[in-house]
Design a protein around this motif. Structure first.
Motif, short mmCIF file in Angstrom:
data_model
loop_
_atom_site.label_atom_id
_atom_site.label_comp_id
_atom_site.label_asym_id
_atom_site.label_seq_id
_atom_site.Cartn_x
_atom_site.Cartn_y
_atom_site.Cartn_z
N UNK A 19 0.70 -1.22 0.03
CA UNK A 19 -0.11 -0.10 0.07
C UNK A 19 0.83 1.35 -0.24
N UNK A 20 1.98 1.36 0.61
CA UNK A 20 2.37 2.59 0.87
C UNK A 20 3.42 3.48 -0.57
N UNK A 21 3.82 2.52 -1.51
CA UNK A 21 4.45 3.33 -2.39
C UNK A 21 5.51 4.28 -1.90
N UNK A 22 5.99 5.17 -2.55
CA UNK A 22 6.91 6.10 -1.99
C UNK A 22 8.24 5.32 -2.02
N UNK A 23 8.57 4.54 -2.82
CA UNK A 23 9.61 3.21 -2.76
C UNK A 23 10.89 3.85 -2.68
N UNK A 24 11.09 5.19 -3.44
CA UNK A 24 12.72 5.69 -2.99
C UNK A 24 12.50 7.02 -2.57
N UNK A 25 11.69 7.39 -1.74
CA UNK A 25 11.63 8.68 -0.86
C UNK A 25 12.03 8.77 0.40
N UNK A 26 12.43 9.66 0.98
CA UNK A 26 12.73 9.94 2.54
C UNK A 26 13.61 9.00 2.82
N UNK A 27 14.73 8.57 2.02
CA UNK A 27 15.62 7.58 2.61
C UNK A 27 15.39 6.06 2.60
N UNK A 28 14.25 5.77 2.09
CA UNK A 28 13.96 4.30 2.09
C UNK A 28 14.92 3.48 1.26
N UNK A 29 15.63 2.44 1.76
CA UNK A 29 16.20 1.50 0.81
C UNK A 29 15.39 0.61 0.15
N UNK A 30 16.11 -0.23 -1.00
CA UNK A 30 15.41 -1.04 -1.63
C UNK A 30 15.10 -2.23 -0.87
N UNK A 31 14.01 -3.12 -1.08
CA UNK A 31 13.68 -4.23 -0.45
C UNK A 31 13.62 -5.33 -1.63
N UNK A 32 13.58 -6.57 -1.19
CA UNK A 32 13.73 -7.86 -2.11
C UNK A 32 12.50 -7.79 -3.18
N UNK A 33 11.40 -6.98 -2.74
CA UNK A 33 10.17 -6.95 -3.56
C UNK A 33 10.47 -5.80 -4.61
N UNK A 34 11.22 -4.87 -4.31
CA UNK A 34 11.51 -3.61 -5.40
C UNK A 34 12.28 -4.48 -6.49
N UNK A 35 13.21 -5.30 -6.00
CA UNK A 35 14.14 -5.82 -7.06
C UNK A 35 13.11 -6.78 -7.78
N UNK A 36 12.46 -7.67 -7.20
CA UNK A 36 11.64 -8.61 -7.89
C UNK A 36 10.57 -7.87 -8.80
N UNK A 37 9.96 -6.85 -8.32
CA UNK A 37 8.84 -6.31 -9.20
C UNK A 37 9.51 -5.45 -10.50
N UNK A 38 10.63 -4.86 -10.14
CA UNK A 38 11.48 -4.34 -11.46
C UNK A 38 12.26 -5.22 -12.13
N UNK A 39 11.97 -6.47 -12.17
CA UNK A 39 12.55 -7.55 -12.91
C UNK A 39 11.51 -7.82 -13.89
N UNK A 40 11.68 -7.76 -15.26
CA UNK A 40 10.50 -7.73 -16.29
C UNK A 40 10.22 -9.36 -16.07
#
Ligand code: GBH
Length: 472
Positions: A19-40
């Motif tokens: 639900x949150x979004x703002x994946x790269x804002x205010x100092x948030x680091x990447x998670x395995x789900x960012x990596x997963x969802x960014x993999x075509x």
């Protein structure tokens, strides 16, 4: 009218990445789900949680919805990479501030915050160091739990360490349909153990710093396993071992079941379990969180031909069901939800009564239950989701039946407050009682939200689900 016990806790649930979004804002680091969802190719439709429901920027509006629903509690998860970006090192103050606002906003509205520490969003750096198959991840998780207890433990009175470690271990590391998309059965069992260990260490850490009255818990997606016939008892036992007792054993009884160790012997010798680990995993819990969607039906596989599992895994492809090579997952009779999961609330009653029998001293809480449907939207914007109302009505009746029969169920959380990022399925699968427009992010109450508001207010179910009314 089916009434619920006095003080029964009614809530709705979400998870940070969904639900949150703002994946790269205010100092948030990447998670395995960012990596997963960014993999075509890994998430349906190429969807990502980059914006999700934009909850990070719409906190006040969403708090307003919770207030209008009248719920007594809100179950959310804290994003580990938002508050401690690399999984180690200093806290990210902007991330901590967000949860301060959320928690204080809930308390100001008389809504109890129920915080899950880990709903699948492992900091990417920890995965690069090996992820849950590595013992170090459990130790980092305990540190994180300690830090969260220090920051929020004066105000959060209900904590859940892990959400569905079954998914983290088997879907993340065996079938690979979840992040980090690894297909290594031995690593998946090591992940099972380090999740159990991390849970126990986190409970210890929270006990040391949180409010002494805090309720500590873990949420499991226990499988209610049935056999097609009596001759399938061994298939039921195997699935129950790897799905349920792999967690219930260490967490509630301080040991892995012997049959689980034997069934998985060709995959691992479990040498990653060190002396004292299962005792650490077995910390006194104030409650056990149960997520329930549908039962599981299995039979002994007769061999021959290509085996097709109900969970879509062809014989020979990566299966989450380690040690269950002789088990066939049987498609159950409908009706089905949009996920293809069958609707059968009797499994929930039976599961709760089994827990009552096996763990009589552990109070229970339904931390998730709900259904995805392709909801119809009228020209005037009304969202008719009578199938969801019916699903919720059936399952709440099933909870009431279990309570009647002696199960100590303290509360119920609908999955989900709003339509959100349904993991590998993306946004196409809608579980919300509130609709989220994917273009405008506008929130619209579905009929089920009005219905749930009335159930919460009455602390009771109406006589029939058909009685659900729309008045908004
Ligand atoms: C939960 O996972 C999650 O906690 C939540 O984040 C998610 O959005 C929600 O449910 C809805 O999916 O063997 O094919 O019959 C639930 C995951 C669902 C995994 C049922 C096992 C068995 C399906 N579980 N599933 S099948």
């Amino acid at each position: 009218m089916t009434a619920f016990p006095e003080n029964f806790l009614w809530g709705t649930a979400t998870a940070a990445y969904q639900v949150e979004g703002a994946w790269a804002e205010d100092g948030r680091g990447p998670s395995i789900w960012d990596t997963f969802s960014h993999t075509p190719g890994l998430v349906a439709g190429g969807d990502t949680g980059d914006a999700a429901c934009d909850h990070y920027h719409r906190l006040d509006e969403d708090l307003g919805i919770l207030t209008a629903l009248g719920v007594g509690a809100y179950r959310f998860s804290i994003s580990w990479p938002r508050v401690r970006p690399g999984g180690r090192g200093p806290l990210n103050q902007a991330g901590v501030d967000f949860y301060d606002r959320l928690i204080d906003g809930l308390l100001a509205r008389d809504i109890a915050p129920v915080a899950t520490l880990y709903h699948w969003d492992l900091p990417q750096e920890l995965e690069e160091a090996g992820g849950w198959p590595e013992r170090d991840t459990a130790l980092r998780f305990a540190e994180y739990a300690h830090l969260m207890g220090e920051r929020f433990g004066d105000r959060v009175r209900t904590w859940i360490t892990l959400n569905e470690p079954w998914c983290s271990a088997y879907l993340g590391y065996a079938s690979g349909v979840h992040a980090p998309a690894r297909t290594e059965p031995a690593a998946a069992l090591a992940a099972v153990h380090h999740l159990n260990l991390g849970h126990g260490l986190a409970v210890q850490a929270l006990r040391a710093v949180a409010d002494p009255a805090a309720q500590l818990s873990v949420t499991l997606n226990l499988h209610h396993v049935r056999g097609v016939s009596e001759g399938d008892a061994d298939a039921v036992r195997r699935v129950d071992a790897v799905a349920n007792r792999a967690f219930l054993g260490p967490m509630l009884e301080g040991a892995y079941p012997d049959d689980l160790i034997a069934d998985t012997a060709s995959v691992t010798d479990w040498s990653f379990v060190r002396d004292g680990d299962t005792a650490t995993a077995c910390q006194p819990l104030d409650m056990l969180g149960v997520n329930y969607y549908n039962p599981t039906l299995v039979r002994q596989w007769g061999g021959g031909g290509g085996r097709q599992s109900a969970d879509g895994h062809q014989d020979g492809t990566a299966s989450p069901w380690i040690g269950c090579e002789d088990v066939e997952f049987v498609r159950q009779p409908g009706p089905y939800t949009e996920m293809g999961w069958n609707i059968d609330e009797s499994g929930l009653t039976e599961l709760l009564l089994r827990l009552r029998r096996d763990h009589p001293d552990t109070p229970l809480m339904i931390t998730e239950n709900g259904a995805a449907f392709a909801d119809a939207v009228d020209a005037d914007g009304r969202v008719r989701d009578e199938r969801r109302v019916d699903y919720l009505h059936r399952h709440l009746s099933a909870v009431a039946e279990a309570i009647e029969a002696g199960a100590d169920v303290r509360g119920y959380f609908v999955w989900s407050l709003m339509d959100n990022f349904e993991w590998a399925h993306g946004y196409a699968k809608r579980f919300g009682i509130v609709r989220v427009d994917r273009d405008t992010m506008e929130r619209t109450w579905k009929d089920s939200a009005f219905w749930y508001r009335d159930v919460v207010a009455a602390n009771a179910l109406p006589a029939a689900s058909a009685a659900a009314g729309h008045d908004g």
